[in-house]
Design an enzyme around this catalytic site. Structure first.
Site, PDB file in Angstrom:
ATOM      1  N   GLY A  54       0.605  -1.168  -0.124  1.00  9.71           N
ATOM      2  CA  GLY A  54      -0.082  -0.016   0.199  1.00  9.71           C
ATOM      3  C   GLY A  54       0.723   1.293   0.265  1.00  9.71           C
ATOM      4  O   GLY A  54       0.339   2.132  -0.572  1.00  9.71           O
ATOM      5  N   ASP A 109       0.694   3.458   4.335  1.00  2.00           N
ATOM      6  CA  ASP A 109      -0.392   4.137   3.462  1.00  2.00           C
ATOM      7  C   ASP A 109      -1.467   4.911   4.550  1.00  2.00           C
ATOM      8  O   ASP A 109      -1.883   5.912   4.280  1.00  2.00           O
ATOM      9  CB  ASP A 109      -1.093   3.511   2.430  1.00  2.00           C
ATOM     10  CG  ASP A 109      -1.671   2.088   3.060  1.00  2.00           C
ATOM     11  OD1 ASP A 109      -1.378   1.781   4.315  1.00  2.00           O
ATOM     12  OD2 ASP A 109      -2.008   1.303   2.083  1.00  2.00           O
ATOM     13  N   ASP A 112      -5.499   2.338  10.530  1.00  2.00           N
ATOM     14  CA  ASP A 112      -6.924   2.120  10.679  1.00  2.00           C
ATOM     15  C   ASP A 112      -7.057   1.735  11.933  1.00  2.00           C
ATOM     16  O   ASP A 112      -7.183   2.430  13.044  1.00  2.00           O
ATOM     17  CB  ASP A 112      -7.170   1.145   9.828  1.00  2.00           C
ATOM     18  CG  ASP A 112      -8.801   0.957   9.557  1.00  2.00           C
ATOM     19  OD1 ASP A 112      -9.399   1.879   9.506  1.00  2.00           O
ATOM     20  OD2 ASP A 112      -9.236  -0.350   9.135  1.00  2.00           O
ATOM     21  N   THR A 113      -7.292   0.440  12.178  1.00  2.00           N
ATOM     22  CA  THR A 113      -7.156   0.000  13.832  1.00  2.00           C
ATOM     23  C   THR A 113      -5.854   0.300  14.532  1.00  2.00           C
ATOM     24  O   THR A 113      -6.017   0.361  15.592  1.00  2.00           O
ATOM     25  CB  THR A 113      -7.440  -1.483  13.651  1.00  2.00           C
ATOM     26  OG1 THR A 113      -6.211  -2.196  13.313  1.00  2.00           O
ATOM     27  CG2 THR A 113      -8.775  -2.017  13.039  1.00  2.00           C
ATOM     28  N   THR A 116      -1.660  -2.942  12.464  1.00  2.00           N
ATOM     29  CA  THR A 116      -0.490  -3.258  11.536  1.00  2.00           C
ATOM     30  C   THR A 116       0.604  -2.492  12.172  1.00  2.00           C
ATOM     31  O   THR A 116       1.916  -3.188  12.481  1.00  2.00           O
ATOM     32  CB  THR A 116      -0.964  -3.053  10.247  1.00  2.00           C
ATOM     33  OG1 THR A 116      -2.095  -3.649   9.926  1.00  2.00           O
ATOM     34  CG2 THR A 116       0.202  -3.127   9.110  1.00  2.00           C
ATOM     35  N   LEU A 117       0.361  -1.241  12.338  1.00  2.00           N
ATOM     36  CA  LEU A 117       1.788  -0.367  12.730  1.00  2.00           C
ATOM     37  C   LEU A 117       2.170  -0.474  14.180  1.00  2.00           C
ATOM     38  O   LEU A 117       3.396  -0.498  14.334  1.00  2.00           O
ATOM     39  CB  LEU A 117       1.267   1.206  12.737  1.00  2.00           C
ATOM     40  CG  LEU A 117       1.352   1.800  11.381  1.00  2.00           C
ATOM     41  CD1 LEU A 117       0.723   3.246  11.638  1.00  2.00           C
ATOM     42  CD2 LEU A 117       2.507   1.817  10.599  1.00  2.00           C
ATOM     43  N   ASP A 168      -5.458  -0.128  -2.416  1.00  5.53           N
ATOM     44  CA  ASP A 168      -6.170  -0.981  -3.323  1.00  5.53           C
ATOM     45  C   ASP A 168      -7.613  -1.152  -2.977  1.00  5.53           C
ATOM     46  O   ASP A 168      -7.930  -1.267  -1.706  1.00  5.53           O
ATOM     47  CB  ASP A 168      -5.336  -2.305  -3.832  1.00  5.53           C
ATOM     48  CG  ASP A 168      -5.317  -3.207  -2.494  1.00  5.53           C
ATOM     49  OD1 ASP A 168      -5.164  -2.617  -1.168  1.00  5.53           O
ATOM     50  OD2 ASP A 168      -5.790  -4.230  -2.604  1.00  5.53           O
ATOM     51  N   ARG A 174      -4.770   1.003  -7.382  1.00  5.73           N
ATOM     52  CA  ARG A 174      -3.557   1.579  -6.728  1.00  5.73           C
ATOM     53  C   ARG A 174      -2.845   2.458  -7.456  1.00  5.73           C
ATOM     54  O   ARG A 174      -2.342   3.470  -7.097  1.00  5.73           O
ATOM     55  CB  ARG A 174      -2.399   0.436  -6.475  1.00  5.73           C
ATOM     56  CG  ARG A 174      -2.498  -0.283  -5.504  1.00  5.73           C
ATOM     57  CD  ARG A 174      -1.683  -1.413  -5.219  1.00  5.73           C
ATOM     58  NE  ARG A 174      -1.898  -2.715  -4.621  1.00  5.73           N
ATOM     59  CZ  ARG A 174      -1.985  -2.882  -3.219  1.00  5.73           C
ATOM     60  NH1 ARG A 174      -2.082  -1.834  -2.636  1.00  5.73           N
ATOM     61  NH2 ARG A 174      -2.291  -4.063  -2.838  1.00  5.73           N
TER      62      ARG A 174
HETATM   63  P1  5GP Z   1      -4.919  -1.424  10.721  1.00  3.27           P
HETATM   64  O1  5GP Z   1      -3.988  -2.522  11.222  1.00  3.27           O
HETATM   65  O2  5GP Z   1      -4.443  -0.164  11.115  1.00  3.27           O
HETATM   66  O3  5GP Z   1      -6.336  -1.852  10.840  1.00  3.27           O
HETATM   67  O4  5GP Z   1      -4.901  -1.474   8.867  1.00  3.27           O
HETATM   68  C1  5GP Z   1      -3.929  -0.887   8.356  1.00  3.27           C
HETATM   69  C2  5GP Z   1      -4.021  -1.425   6.817  1.00  3.27           C
HETATM   70  O5  5GP Z   1      -5.360  -1.976   6.461  1.00  3.27           O
HETATM   71  C3  5GP Z   1      -3.015  -0.369   5.834  1.00  3.27           C
HETATM   72  O6  5GP Z   1      -1.925  -0.353   5.779  1.00  3.27           O
HETATM   73  C4  5GP Z   1      -4.017  -0.732   4.626  1.00  3.27           C
HETATM   74  O7  5GP Z   1      -3.549  -1.789   4.116  1.00  3.27           O
HETATM   75  C5  5GP Z   1      -5.332  -1.545   5.258  1.00  3.27           C
HETATM   76  N1  5GP Z   1      -6.428  -0.199   5.345  1.00  3.27           N
HETATM   77  C6  5GP Z   1      -7.188   0.105   6.296  1.00  3.27           C
HETATM   78  N2  5GP Z   1      -7.973   1.038   6.014  1.00  3.27           N
HETATM   79  C7  5GP Z   1      -8.155   1.010   4.535  1.00  3.27           C
HETATM   80  C8  5GP Z   1      -8.933   1.653   3.449  1.00  3.27           C
HETATM   81  O8  5GP Z   1      -9.736   2.457   3.664  1.00  3.27           O
HETATM   82  N3  5GP Z   1      -8.367   1.466   2.211  1.00  3.27           N
HETATM   83  C9  5GP Z   1      -7.679   0.328   1.687  1.00  3.27           C
HETATM   84  N4  5GP Z   1      -7.249   0.238   0.571  1.00  3.27           N
HETATM   85  N5  5GP Z   1      -6.789  -0.114   2.727  1.00  3.27           N
HETATM   86  C10 5GP Z   1      -7.145   0.096   3.986  1.00  3.27           C
HETATM   87 MG    MG Z   2      -1.081  -1.675   4.455  1.00  7.24          MG
END
Ligand code: 5GP
Ligand code: MG
Length: 186
Positions: A54, A109, A112-113, A116-117, A168, A174
């Protein structure tokens, strides 16, 4: 072309919804982030760690705006994103580059939650970098489930699934130069 045209059969319409950030706004945000990072990092050497896939486009643009003494490494974080996203579903591949004693900038990119980071930061910290800071293009704070430190943010976005500029939907979109909301037909 009428919807009944044979050439259109079996082809779903593009689910590209409202454009949230035009390319020139993204470019301006990347310029600003690069300036802020450069201001803080000064002339120290930096390793930019981009989260694939991403952050590919964002990291490439950011890298070219940072001072010359920046190296690039990549990590891949792929999570199973079904009804549930659990930490154990995340697969992390740390780069071969030696991060020990280095100033590391983690670039993704979107946060969100935050899971991942959070896990990527923990994994990178086991390599004992001199510093670890994080930059994301997009922040969706309404979805946060875990507290995670993000040092630089391009834009805050509402709770909508977004595509474009590296982000994506099922591997597609993308390549869009702008960021739009995904608009699936009901
Ligand atoms: P987290 O672990 O913070 O929930 O998710 C992070 C990952 O989820 C991001 O790096 C991304 O790959 C994916 N993601 C979260 N929200 C979105 C979104 O609105 N659109 C897309 N394409 N990917 C997302
Ligand atoms: Mg990602």
């Amino acid at each position: 072309m009428p919807a009944s045209d044979p050439a259109m059969l079996g082809r779903a319409p593009d689910p590209i919804g409202e454009v949230l950030f035009e390319n020139r706004k993204i470019e301006a945000a990347v310029d600003r982030l690069a300036r802020e990072i450069e201001h803080q990092v000064g002339d120290r050497e930096l390793i930019l760690v981009a989260v694939l896939d991403g952050a590919l486009i964002f990291a490439a643009d950011l890298l070219r705006r940072l001072p010359g003494r920046t190296r690039l490494a990549t990590v891949r974080a792929s999570s199973y994103r079904g009804a549930r996203t659990a930490p154990e579903d995340l697969e992390i591949h740390i780069p071969d580059v030696d991060l020990t004693g280095q100033h590391v900038l983690l670039v993704d990119d979107i946060v969100d939650t935050g899971r991942t980071l959070q896990q990527l930061q923990a994994a990178l910290l086991t390599h004992r970098p001199a510093s670890l800071q994080t930059c994301v293009l997009l922040d969706k704070p309404s979805r946060r489930e875990v507290a995670v430190t993000v040092d630089w943010v391009g834009f805050t976005v509402p709770d909508r699934f977004v595509i474009g500029y590296g982000l994506d939907w099922d591997g597609w979109f993308r390549d869009l130069p702008y960021i739009a909301a995904l608009d699936l037909p009901a």
